[in-house]
Design a protein around this motif. Structure first.
Motif, PDB file in Angstrom:
ATOM      1  N   ARG A 104       0.825  -1.207   0.000  1.00  0.00           N
ATOM      2  CA  ARG A 104       0.000   0.000   0.000  1.00  0.00           C
ATOM      3  C   ARG A 104       0.864   1.264   0.000  1.00  0.00           C
ATOM      4  NH1 ARG A 104      -5.295  -0.656   0.448  1.00  0.00           N
ATOM      5  NH2 ARG A 104      -6.144  -2.671   1.104  1.00  0.00           N
ATOM      6  N   GLN A 105       1.875   1.269   0.820  1.00  0.00           N
ATOM      7  CA  GLN A 105       2.769   2.429   0.840  1.00  0.00           C
ATOM      8  C   GLN A 105       3.528   2.555  -0.469  1.00  0.00           C
ATOM      9  OE1 GLN A 105       6.453   2.896   3.445  1.00  0.00           O
ATOM     10  NE2 GLN A 105       4.989   4.178   4.566  1.00  0.00           N
ATOM     11  N   LEU A 106       3.909   1.434  -1.048  1.00  0.00           N
ATOM     12  CA  LEU A 106       4.591   1.475  -2.341  1.00  0.00           C
ATOM     13  C   LEU A 106       3.696   2.069  -3.422  1.00  0.00           C
ATOM     14  CD1 LEU A 106       6.474  -1.956  -2.455  1.00  0.00           C
ATOM     15  CD2 LEU A 106       7.526   0.321  -2.546  1.00  0.00           C
ATOM     16  N   VAL A 107       2.410   1.720  -3.408  1.00  0.00           N
ATOM     17  CA  VAL A 107       1.470   2.275  -4.386  1.00  0.00           C
ATOM     18  C   VAL A 107       1.395   3.798  -4.238  1.00  0.00           C
ATOM     19  CG1 VAL A 107      -0.964   2.416  -5.038  1.00  0.00           C
ATOM     20  CG2 VAL A 107       0.090   0.184  -4.642  1.00  0.00           C
ATOM     21  N   VAL A 108       1.260   4.259  -3.007  1.00  0.00           N
ATOM     22  CA  VAL A 108       1.148   5.705  -2.775  1.00  0.00           C
ATOM     23  C   VAL A 108       2.426   6.423  -3.181  1.00  0.00           C
ATOM     24  CG1 VAL A 108       0.901   7.478  -0.994  1.00  0.00           C
ATOM     25  CG2 VAL A 108      -0.580   5.461  -0.960  1.00  0.00           C
ATOM     26  N   ILE A 109       3.574   5.898  -2.789  1.00  0.00           N
ATOM     27  CA  ILE A 109       4.854   6.544  -3.115  1.00  0.00           C
ATOM     28  C   ILE A 109       5.094   6.542  -4.619  1.00  0.00           C
ATOM     29  CG2 ILE A 109       7.364   6.324  -2.888  1.00  0.00           C
ATOM     30  CD1 ILE A 109       6.856   5.312  -0.020  1.00  0.00           C
ATOM     31  N   THR A 110       4.759   5.433  -5.277  1.00  0.00           N
ATOM     32  CA  THR A 110       4.917   5.356  -6.730  1.00  0.00           C
ATOM     33  C   THR A 110       4.029   6.392  -7.419  1.00  0.00           C
ATOM     34  OG1 THR A 110       5.459   3.001  -6.644  1.00  0.00           O
ATOM     35  CG2 THR A 110       4.678   3.857  -8.755  1.00  0.00           C
ATOM     36  N   ALA A 111       2.788   6.501  -6.974  1.00  0.00           N
ATOM     37  CA  ALA A 111       1.876   7.480  -7.566  1.00  0.00           C
ATOM     38  C   ALA A 111       2.405   8.896  -7.389  1.00  0.00           C
ATOM     39  CB  ALA A 111       0.494   7.343  -6.932  1.00  0.00           C
ATOM     40  N   MET A 112       2.891   9.198  -6.208  1.00  0.00           N
ATOM     41  CA  MET A 112       3.432  10.535  -5.940  1.00  0.00           C
ATOM     42  C   MET A 112       4.661  10.819  -6.794  1.00  0.00           C
ATOM     43  SD  MET A 112       1.459  12.047  -3.800  1.00  0.00           S
ATOM     44  CE  MET A 112       0.414  11.888  -2.339  1.00  0.00           C
ATOM     45  N   ASN A 113       5.474   9.778  -7.014  1.00  0.00           N
ATOM     46  CA  ASN A 113       6.676   9.965  -7.827  1.00  0.00           C
ATOM     47  C   ASN A 113       6.313  10.272  -9.274  1.00  0.00           C
ATOM     48  OD1 ASN A 113       9.536  10.009  -8.191  1.00  0.00           O
ATOM     49  ND2 ASN A 113       9.421   7.985  -9.116  1.00  0.00           N
ATOM     50  N   HIS A 114       5.264   9.646  -9.795  1.00  0.00           N
ATOM     51  CA  HIS A 114       4.818   9.970 -11.139  1.00  0.00           C
ATOM     52  C   HIS A 114       4.362  11.422 -11.204  1.00  0.00           C
ATOM     53  CE1 HIS A 114       4.627   6.197 -13.658  1.00  0.00           C
ATOM     54  NE2 HIS A 114       5.082   5.744 -12.495  1.00  0.00           N
ATOM     55  N   ILE A 115       3.578  11.851 -10.220  1.00  0.00           N
ATOM     56  CA  ILE A 115       3.093  13.230 -10.206  1.00  0.00           C
ATOM     57  C   ILE A 115       4.260  14.216 -10.204  1.00  0.00           C
ATOM     58  CG2 ILE A 115       1.924  14.958  -8.771  1.00  0.00           C
ATOM     59  CD1 ILE A 115       0.023  13.136 -10.236  1.00  0.00           C
ATOM     60  N   LYS A 116       5.281  13.899  -9.442  1.00  0.00           N
ATOM     61  CA  LYS A 116       6.454  14.776  -9.354  1.00  0.00           C
ATOM     62  C   LYS A 116       7.118  14.978 -10.706  1.00  0.00           C
ATOM     63  CE  LYS A 116      10.154  13.153  -7.354  1.00  0.00           C
ATOM     64  NZ  LYS A 116      11.061  12.633  -6.285  1.00  0.00           N
ATOM     65  N   ASN A 117       6.966  14.008 -11.590  1.00  0.00           N
ATOM     66  CA  ASN A 117       7.603  14.081 -12.906  1.00  0.00           C
ATOM     67  C   ASN A 117       6.679  14.603 -14.007  1.00  0.00           C
ATOM     68  OD1 ASN A 117      10.501  12.970 -12.749  1.00  0.00           O
ATOM     69  ND2 ASN A 117       9.330  11.566 -11.456  1.00  0.00           N
ATOM     70  N   ARG A 118       5.515  15.098 -13.618  1.00  0.00           N
ATOM     71  CA  ARG A 118       4.616  15.873 -14.469  1.00  0.00           C
ATOM     72  C   ARG A 118       4.083  15.139 -15.697  1.00  0.00           C
ATOM     73  NH1 ARG A 118       5.192  21.440 -13.428  1.00  0.00           N
ATOM     74  NH2 ARG A 118       5.987  21.725 -11.299  1.00  0.00           N
ATOM     75  N   PRO A 119       3.400  14.031 -15.540  1.00  0.00           N
ATOM     76  CA  PRO A 119       2.769  13.389 -16.714  1.00  0.00           C
ATOM     77  C   PRO A 119       1.721  14.321 -17.322  1.00  0.00           C
ATOM     78  CG  PRO A 119       2.810  11.894 -14.829  1.00  0.00           C
ATOM     79  CD  PRO A 119       3.162  13.252 -14.305  1.00  0.00           C
ATOM     80  N   PHE A 120       1.782  14.482 -18.636  1.00  0.00           N
ATOM     81  CA  PHE A 120       0.882  15.411 -19.321  1.00  0.00           C
ATOM     82  C   PHE A 120       0.655  14.898 -20.730  1.00  0.00           C
ATOM     83  CE2 PHE A 120      -0.766  19.615 -18.223  1.00  0.00           C
ATOM     84  CZ  PHE A 120      -1.307  20.042 -19.423  1.00  0.00           C
ATOM     85  N   GLU A 121      -0.558  15.014 -21.183  1.00  0.00           N
ATOM     86  CA  GLU A 121      -0.853  14.607 -22.554  1.00  0.00           C
ATOM     87  C   GLU A 121      -0.588  15.761 -23.520  1.00  0.00           C
ATOM     88  OE1 GLU A 121      -5.438  15.390 -23.686  1.00  0.00           O
ATOM     89  OE2 GLU A 121      -5.177  13.850 -22.138  1.00  0.00           O
ATOM     90  N   LEU A 122      -0.485  15.425 -24.809  1.00  0.00           N
ATOM     91  CA  LEU A 122      -0.314  16.401 -25.867  1.00  0.00           C
ATOM     92  C   LEU A 122      -1.430  16.239 -26.889  1.00  0.00           C
ATOM     93  CD1 LEU A 122       3.527  15.915 -26.407  1.00  0.00           C
ATOM     94  CD2 LEU A 122       2.432  17.871 -25.283  1.00  0.00           C
ATOM     95  N   VAL A 123      -1.583  17.238 -27.728  1.00  0.00           N
ATOM     96  CA  VAL A 123      -2.471  17.146 -28.886  1.00  0.00           C
ATOM     97  C   VAL A 123      -1.584  16.970 -30.109  1.00  0.00           C
ATOM     98  CG1 VAL A 123      -4.213  18.280 -30.292  1.00  0.00           C
ATOM     99  CG2 VAL A 123      -4.252  18.553 -27.800  1.00  0.00           C
TER     100      VAL A 123
END
Length: 272
Positions: A104-123
């Protein structure tokens, strides 16, 4: 990991440059995509350019501006070393050092790490839901019809589970559909309906998955629950925006009121 398509986003087949003999449209579009993503976080760098697969004067200047921002030689040429700097956020998100006390902690930390790296879509080619982040989460698929919130959630669960040598597909099938996961949850007895959640929030734990219910067998959006508060979930969600859209353009941290919204919850407990 089961979802490894992201690895294709970290490489180009050959050095790309203005009018280069080894240029490929696919590689140039990758470069142009990362230049645009860099510009979103570093607007003063002036690296935004068209994503058309043509390495012309504009792309060359955008590359020079990127190289200047990174304090490396300003050649206007993109070899693998330079490209690796461009796509470094994705490598950090998927391969960064992640540790935690339990899944559970790994899931939360992994999710936060993705957010830190700014996933964003393009057109790209007038199609939203496109670009390297979307392809990474959606196993190479992209384009307007490819809503990527479930692809994002499963990438996080997969990445965290793999750190413990577990296969997330024992919990749910690989899918891009909220309905498929919701139905699986009902069949396995893992889906907590929003009424039960409101009556007993202790049923929910960090790392569980919320599913926004439209009707009892139709769900329109999903995300990872990172914390539970007084009537609220803190979440990490893909394909959303500041307004909480189910077809936004980024992965973001959000707060959702489960006393007002119909948030069913899929428990990851069997994988724990």
């Amino acid at each position: 990991m089961q979802k490894t398509t992201y690895q294709k986003e970290l490489v180009i087949s050959a050095t790309q440059k203005k009018n280069g003999a080894d240029n490929t449209k696919k590689d140039v579009m990758k470069i142009q995509s990362w230049l645009n993503l860099f510009s979103m976080v570093n607007p003063a760098a002036i690296t935004s350019t068209g994503i058309d697969g043509d390495f012309g004067t504009a792309t060359e200047q955008a590359v020079i501006n990127f190289q200047k921002a990174k304090a490396i030689p300003q050649s206007g040429i993109v070899n693998q070393q330079t490209f690796s700097l461009m796509c470094e956020p994705m490598k950090n998100a998927f391969e960064g050092n992640t540790t935690g006390a339990g899944l559970r902690q790994l899931v939360v930390i992994t999710a936060m790490n993705h957010i830190k790296n700014r996933p964003f879509e393009l057109v790209i080619n007038q199609q939203s839901n496109s670009g390297p982040w979307v392809r990474a989460y959606m196993d190479g698929n992209e384009g307007t019809p490819w809503f990527w919130c479930m692809g994002f959630v499963q990438a996080i669960i997969d990445q965290a589970a793999s750190l413990q040598g577990k296969n997330f597909k024992t919990l749910m099938p690989l899918t891009y559909s909220c309905d498929t996961v919701g139905t699986t949850g009902l069949q396995k007895g893992l889906l907590r309906r929003f009424t039960a959640v409101r009556n007993n929030p202790s049923l929910v734990k960090p790392g569980d998955i919320f599913l926004l219910q439209k009707t009892p067998h139709d769900w329109t959006h999903t995300g990872i629950i990172t914390a539970i508060g007084n009537g609220i979930f803190e979440t990490v969600e893909g394909n959303t925006n500041n307004g909480g859209s189910s077809n936004g353009n980024a992965a973001l941290k959000r707060i959702r009121n489960f006393m007002q919204s119909k948030l069913d919850v899929f428990s990851i407990e069997p994988l724990v």
